[in-house]
Design a protein around this motif. Structure first.
Motif, PDB file in Angstrom:
ATOM      1  N   GLU A  53       0.830  -1.204   0.000  1.00  0.00           N
ATOM      2  CA  GLU A  53       0.000   0.000   0.000  1.00  0.00           C
ATOM      3  C   GLU A  53       0.870   1.261   0.000  1.00  0.00           C
ATOM      4  N   ARG A 111      -9.725   3.504  -4.391  1.00  0.00           N
ATOM      5  CA  ARG A 111     -10.505   2.614  -3.515  1.00  0.00           C
ATOM      6  C   ARG A 111      -9.636   1.570  -2.826  1.00  0.00           C
ATOM      7  N   SER A 114      -6.259   2.468   2.184  1.00  0.00           N
ATOM      8  CA  SER A 114      -6.949   2.561   3.471  1.00  0.00           C
ATOM      9  C   SER A 114      -7.371   4.013   3.697  1.00  0.00           C
ATOM     10  N   ASP A 115      -8.204   4.246   4.692  1.00  0.00           N
ATOM     11  CA  ASP A 115      -8.752   5.583   4.918  1.00  0.00           C
ATOM     12  C   ASP A 115      -7.662   6.647   5.072  1.00  0.00           C
ATOM     13  N   GLY A 116      -6.632   6.337   5.859  1.00  0.00           N
ATOM     14  CA  GLY A 116      -5.585   7.326   6.089  1.00  0.00           C
ATOM     15  C   GLY A 116      -4.821   7.668   4.836  1.00  0.00           C
ATOM     16  N   ARG A 118      -5.858   7.196   1.745  1.00  0.00           N
ATOM     17  CA  ARG A 118      -6.777   7.839   0.800  1.00  0.00           C
ATOM     18  C   ARG A 118      -6.911   9.321   1.122  1.00  0.00           C
ATOM     19  N   HIS A 119      -6.932   9.643   2.397  1.00  0.00           N
ATOM     20  CA  HIS A 119      -7.037  11.046   2.819  1.00  0.00           C
ATOM     21  C   HIS A 119      -5.831  11.848   2.334  1.00  0.00           C
ATOM     22  N   GLU A 123      -6.257  15.025  -0.179  1.00  0.00           N
ATOM     23  CA  GLU A 123      -5.767  16.347   0.214  1.00  0.00           C
ATOM     24  C   GLU A 123      -4.820  16.911  -0.839  1.00  0.00           C
TER      25      GLU A 123
END
Length: 204
Positions: A53, A111, A114-116, A118-119, A123
């Motif tokens: 990732e 997609r 992970s959320d972090g 992706r953020h 940004e």
């Protein structure tokens, strides 16, 4: 010398991974395949990445960093607000055509993060869009463009570039410069710039 070699290896890893992610998809690509493409043992990858990732994040974040850097350099052109916007739009479109594989990964694999992570990417995208939006707003304030909604104009310009990345191939009936000129004219016409075509033709 060692640091230079390490940077070169890290770059090679990102480039080969991007090719594999584009051809096979992120989920279907293993780190073993990436290592093999670069000529390394799998364990050696971890000198440059924390995880698969993390490698995807490097690719996706790096493409936006490079895009923003290209746009900022283009904006340094002499002239008025439209000259700056035109130069940035041309750089924006050219970048997407020339680095279409990475652009595709950036859009298709969000997609997979992970959320972090992706953020982080979202940004970076937001920072780039704000940069474009500022140029559009500058043109509107100068009375050189008819700005309906700067943010939506930016979404339109991003969609145009993404579209080019999806179909452009060298050797077609028009060169990349010709295609970029047409799309830049369309973007300036969207802003109702009176001399849109002449401005673009003059710069070519």
């Amino acid at each position: 010398m060692v640091a230079t070699a390490e940077r070169g290896t890290a770059q090679a890893i990102r480039e080969e991974a991007a090719k594999l992610f584009f051809e096979r998809g992120y989920d279907a690509t293993s780190l073993r395949q990436v290592a093999s493409a670069v000529g390394l043992m799998v364990g050696s990858l971890y000198n440059h990445i924390d995880s698969k990732e993390h490698l995807l994040l490097q690719i996706m974040g790096g493409i936006i960093d490079d895009l923003l850097d290209s746009a900022r350099k283009a904006a340094m052109v002499d002239g008025d607000a439209i000259d700056r916007l035109e130069a940035v739009l041309a750089a924006h479109l050219t970048f997407h055509a020339e680095r279409a594989q990475e652009v595709f990964i950036g859009n298709a694999e969000l997609r997979s993060l992970s959320d972090g992570a992706r953020h982080v990417v979202i940004e970076k995208r937001h920072e780039y869009e704000l940069f474009l939006q500022g140029l559009v707003e500058d043109a509107g304030r100068a009375g050189l463009a008819d700005v309906i909604d700067a943010k939506i104009h930016v979404y339109s310009f991003v969609a145009q570039a993404t579209h080019i990345a999806s179909w452009f191939k060298p050797g077609g009936r028009m060169s990349l410069d010709e295609i970029v000129a047409i799309y830049t004219k369309l973007a300036l016409r969207e802003l109702n710039v009176p001399d849109a075509d002449a401005r673009v033709d003059q710069r070519r």
